[in-house]
Design an enzyme around this catalytic site. Structure first.
Site, PDB file in Angstrom:
ATOM      1  N   CYS A  51     -27.652 -67.689  44.145  1.00  0.00           N
ATOM      2  CA  CYS A  51     -26.344 -68.363  44.062  1.00  0.00           C
ATOM      3  C   CYS A  51     -26.070 -69.282  45.258  1.00  0.00           C
ATOM      4  CB  CYS A  51     -25.237 -67.326  43.911  1.00  0.00           C
ATOM      5  SG  CYS A  51     -25.449 -65.893  44.980  1.00  0.00           S
ATOM      6  N   HIS A  63     -18.426 -68.512  46.825  1.00  0.00           N
ATOM      7  CA  HIS A  63     -19.200 -68.496  48.067  1.00  0.00           C
ATOM      8  C   HIS A  63     -18.884 -69.774  48.858  1.00  0.00           C
ATOM      9  CE1 HIS A  63     -21.322 -65.115  46.631  1.00  0.00           C
ATOM     10  NE2 HIS A  63     -22.538 -65.598  46.492  1.00  0.00           N
TER      11      HIS A  63
END
Ligand code: A2P
Length: 350
Positions: A130, A243
């Site tokens: 990710c 994130h």
């Protein structure tokens, strides 16, 4: 729809699996049938797909006959065990675990960055980590324009990257602490509520974590540039979704912050969100639930000749996992790469 297109979602009860089902539905992926699979524990339970509910089946080695595309997010050991059987059955796997990422037979693909790598697939395609995905989406246009020599990245990663159990753990710990109870620690080595853990995944012999080395090695593979130097520090923060990354790059040729903003505002998958005077910069609360990779805080690093700093944020469950996997599946269809020759599939299993 005349031609049948059967899609399996393996790990369909998990945080990413549920998002995969939602993404397939929201993007109107042209599946004639979507089949959710999970472990025996969940067989018979229901998962949402648009306004329908689909019944979860147990994932087994022999379930892939007649399945065209299998999207996996069921953990590394399930991918290792089942993906080769899926590929052997004639199905193309898009795998979200780290199991196949560095395997030379498996393309590692971010559709905005290196879609041409799909052509060489042999039945299993890997979705990158990710944190790597969002960094690649933002840096690819810069790498093409002025060649990035070195990347220094620090990440601030949400708990959803660890899966549903970590989302529940943060919620539970916050509730326990507000009630003056001792928080239970099960998922991470230490409490995550009101804390930061500078450890994601296990430590390796070089004292980096596996997550940090994934960012190093996957960047080289996706950019097809073994010489690019990358160093990473990955931290887990008490955020549910999204994130964030502080990224410093050193480039071969100069690019000003204004040129960088202009370039990135045209880049596929990127949204520039950068106006310091207006206190405008991307945050996880902006990125959660969104498809774009947001970039802000673009500024010159005047400690080196050609350097830039920036702040990159994306929804780790969407672009960092489910959306990227579905975009890979869309690209496979567009390029007519769903069915590959049987002799090309033999390599994963005897
Ligand atoms: P289950 O819910 O039956 O355990 P998350 O990443 O949110 O933790 O989710 C992991 C997903 O992978 C879940 O859907 C989980 O199913 C599934 N899963 C985990 N291990 C296996 C396995 N050995 N076989 C099939 N599915 C698995």
């Amino acid at each position: 729809m005349s031609k049948k297109l059967v899609v399996a979602v393996c790990g369909a009860t998990g945080a990413v699996g549920r998002e995969m089902l939602k993404t397939l539905h929201d993007r109107q992926f042209p599946a004639t049938e979507v089949i959710p699979f999970a472990s025996a524990r969940s067989a018979g339970t229901k998962v949402p797909y648009g306004d329908q509910e689909l019944t979860v089946r147990e994932l087994k080695e022999d379930v892939f006959a007649g399945v065209d595309i299998a999207i996996f997010s069921a953990g590394g050991s399930a991918s290792l065990q089942y993906a080769p059987h899926a590929a052997k059955a004639g199905c193309v796997v898009v795998d979200n675990s780290s199991t196949w990422r560095m395997d030379e037979r498996c393309p590692l693909v971010v559709p905005e960055v290196n879609p041409d790598a799909l052509a060489a697939h042999k039945g299993i395609i890997a979705n990158p980590n990710c944190s790597t995905i969002q960094m690649m989406v933002a840096l690819k246009p810069i790498h093409d324009a002025v060649k990035i020599k070195r990347i220094v990245v620090s990440t601030y990663q949400a708990v959803s990257g660890t899966g549903q159990k970590a989302i529940t753990e943060l919620e539970t710990q916050v509730r326990q602490m507000f009630n003056l109870q001792e928080p239970e620690v099960n998922v991470y080595p230490y409490r995550i509520a009101f804390n930061i853990l500078p450890q994601i995944d296990v430590f390796l012999d070089n004292d980096y974590t596996k997550e940090e080395m994934k960012m190093v090695n996957e960047t080289k593979k996706i950019f097809a540039d073994p010489d690019i130097r990358v160093t990473a520090t990955c931290a887990r923060v008490p955020v549910f979704y999204g994130h964030s990354e502080s990224v410093n790059i050193e480039t071969e040729m100069k690019m000003s912050p204004a040129e960088c903003r202009a370039l990135l505002s045209q880049a596929p998958g990127v949204q520039v969100y950068d106006n310091p005077k207006e206190k405008m910069y991307p945050m996880p609360i902006d990125a959660a639930g969104e498809d774009a990779t947001f970039v802000g805080r673009i500024r010159e690093d005047d400690t080196i000749e050609n350097g830039l700093n920036m702040w990159i944020v994306a929804d780790n469950i969407r672009k960092g996992a489910a959306l990227n996997a579905v975009q890979v599946a869309e690209e496979l269809l567009k390029r007519d790469l769903v069915r590959v020759l049987p002799q090309d599939r033999k390599t994963f299993i005897d």
